[in-house]
Design a protein around this motif. Structure first.
Motif, short mmCIF file in Angstrom:
data_model
loop_
_atom_site.label_atom_id
_atom_site.label_comp_id
_atom_site.label_asym_id
_atom_site.label_seq_id
_atom_site.Cartn_x
_atom_site.Cartn_y
_atom_site.Cartn_z
N UNK A 1 48.64 95.72 21.96
CA UNK A 1 49.18 94.33 22.54
C UNK A 1 50.36 94.23 21.54
N UNK A 2 50.38 94.44 20.03
CA UNK A 2 51.36 94.08 19.58
C UNK A 2 52.85 94.52 19.46
N UNK A 3 53.54 93.28 19.57
CA UNK A 3 54.93 93.16 20.20
C UNK A 3 55.36 91.44 20.53
N UNK A 4 56.94 91.81 20.13
CA UNK A 4 57.40 90.27 20.46
C UNK A 4 57.19 90.05 21.93
N UNK A 5 57.49 88.57 22.67
CA UNK A 5 56.82 88.24 23.76
C UNK A 5 58.21 87.75 24.05
N UNK A 6 58.86 88.05 25.31
CA UNK A 6 59.65 87.46 26.00
C UNK A 6 59.39 86.51 27.17
N UNK A 7 59.89 85.68 27.00
CA UNK A 7 59.91 84.67 28.44
C UNK A 7 60.93 84.74 29.04
N UNK A 8 61.17 84.61 30.77
CA UNK A 8 62.29 85.18 30.92
C UNK A 8 62.86 84.60 32.51
N UNK A 9 63.61 83.78 33.35
CA UNK A 9 63.17 83.48 34.44
C UNK A 9 64.63 84.17 35.46
N UNK A 10 64.37 84.43 36.89
CA UNK A 10 64.85 85.25 37.28
C UNK A 10 65.83 84.66 38.70
N UNK A 11 66.73 84.40 38.71
CA UNK A 11 67.53 83.09 40.03
C UNK A 11 66.65 83.46 41.05
N UNK A 12 66.95 83.10 42.60
CA UNK A 12 66.82 84.23 43.44
C UNK A 12 65.59 85.52 43.74
N UNK B 1 71.86 77.36 34.82
CA UNK B 1 71.36 77.48 33.69
C UNK B 1 70.32 76.71 33.65
N UNK B 2 69.32 78.01 32.55
CA UNK B 2 67.62 77.61 32.01
C UNK B 2 67.79 78.13 31.18
N UNK B 3 67.07 77.19 30.04
CA UNK B 3 67.25 77.83 28.45
C UNK B 3 65.56 77.82 27.80
N UNK B 4 65.08 78.37 27.72
CA UNK B 4 63.29 78.89 28.11
C UNK B 4 63.38 79.22 26.09
N UNK B 5 62.55 78.09 25.16
CA UNK B 5 61.14 78.67 24.36
C UNK B 5 60.00 79.18 24.08
N UNK B 6 60.01 79.57 23.87
CA UNK B 6 58.47 80.45 23.59
C UNK B 6 57.87 79.80 22.33
N UNK B 7 56.11 79.20 22.71
CA UNK B 7 55.56 79.42 21.52
C UNK B 7 54.17 79.42 22.00
N UNK B 8 53.36 79.87 20.44
CA UNK B 8 52.02 80.47 21.12
C UNK B 8 51.58 81.56 20.70
N UNK B 9 52.55 82.48 19.92
CA UNK B 9 52.17 83.64 19.08
C UNK B 9 51.78 83.34 17.87
N UNK C 1 65.01 75.18 37.22
CA UNK C 1 62.90 76.39 36.99
C UNK C 1 62.07 76.78 38.47
N UNK C 2 62.39 75.29 38.91
CA UNK C 2 61.11 75.45 39.97
C UNK C 2 61.61 76.75 41.36
N UNK C 3 63.29 76.73 41.31
CA UNK C 3 63.24 77.78 42.64
C UNK C 3 63.79 79.25 41.25
N UNK C 4 63.36 78.79 40.32
CA UNK C 4 63.11 80.75 39.80
C UNK C 4 61.70 81.67 39.85
N UNK C 5 61.84 82.68 39.43
CA UNK C 5 61.07 83.39 38.93
C UNK C 5 60.63 83.81 38.01
#
Length: 122
Positions: free
Chosen positions: A90-101, A1-9, A29-33
């Motif tokens: 470029x105006x938008x909501x930006x999302x961070x995402x993680x991919x297994x494998x 399980x990976x939880x992600x929190x964005x900031x900096x917008x 985390x380190x194994x996720x793209x």
């Protein structure tokens, strides 16, 4: 399980810069793209950038190539998106995402953050 929190917008004028951060929790985390995506009002979510597990490989959407840089720090469980020469489109909501494998623009991403708003004024 990976939880992600964005900031900096935030709000920036055209031509300016912002640095988005994504803090990840979880031992995998380190194994996720990792990737950044964005969604503008009335538009579908689109790929922005991706980075491989080691950070050695990156991929960018044509619209941001040469202006945005994705990076990661596996020791800190962080992913960044440096955005330079910002444009109103470029105006938008930006999302961070993680991919297994795997990683890349077409991989299925399994975990998503809540998003951070970026607004570029002309």
């Amino acid at each position: 399980q990976v939880q992600l929190v964005e900031s900096g917008g935030g709000l920036v004028q055209a031509g300016g810069s912002l640095r988005l951060s994504c803090a990840a929790s979880g031992r995998t985390f380190s194994s996720a793209g990792m990737g950044w995506f964005r969604q503008a009002p009335g538009k579908e979510r689109e790929f922005v950038a991706a980075i491989s597990r080691s950070g050695a490989y990156t991929s960018y959407a044509d619209s941001v190539k040469g202006r945005f840089t994705i990076s990661r720090d596996n020791a800190k469980n962080m992913v960044y998106l440096q955005m330079n020469n910002l444009r109103p489109e470029d105006t938008a909501v930006y999302y961070c995402a993680a991919a297994r494998g795997g990683w890349g623009p077409t991989r299925p991403y399994n975990y998503w953050g809540q998003g951070t708003q970026v607004t570029v004024s002309s």
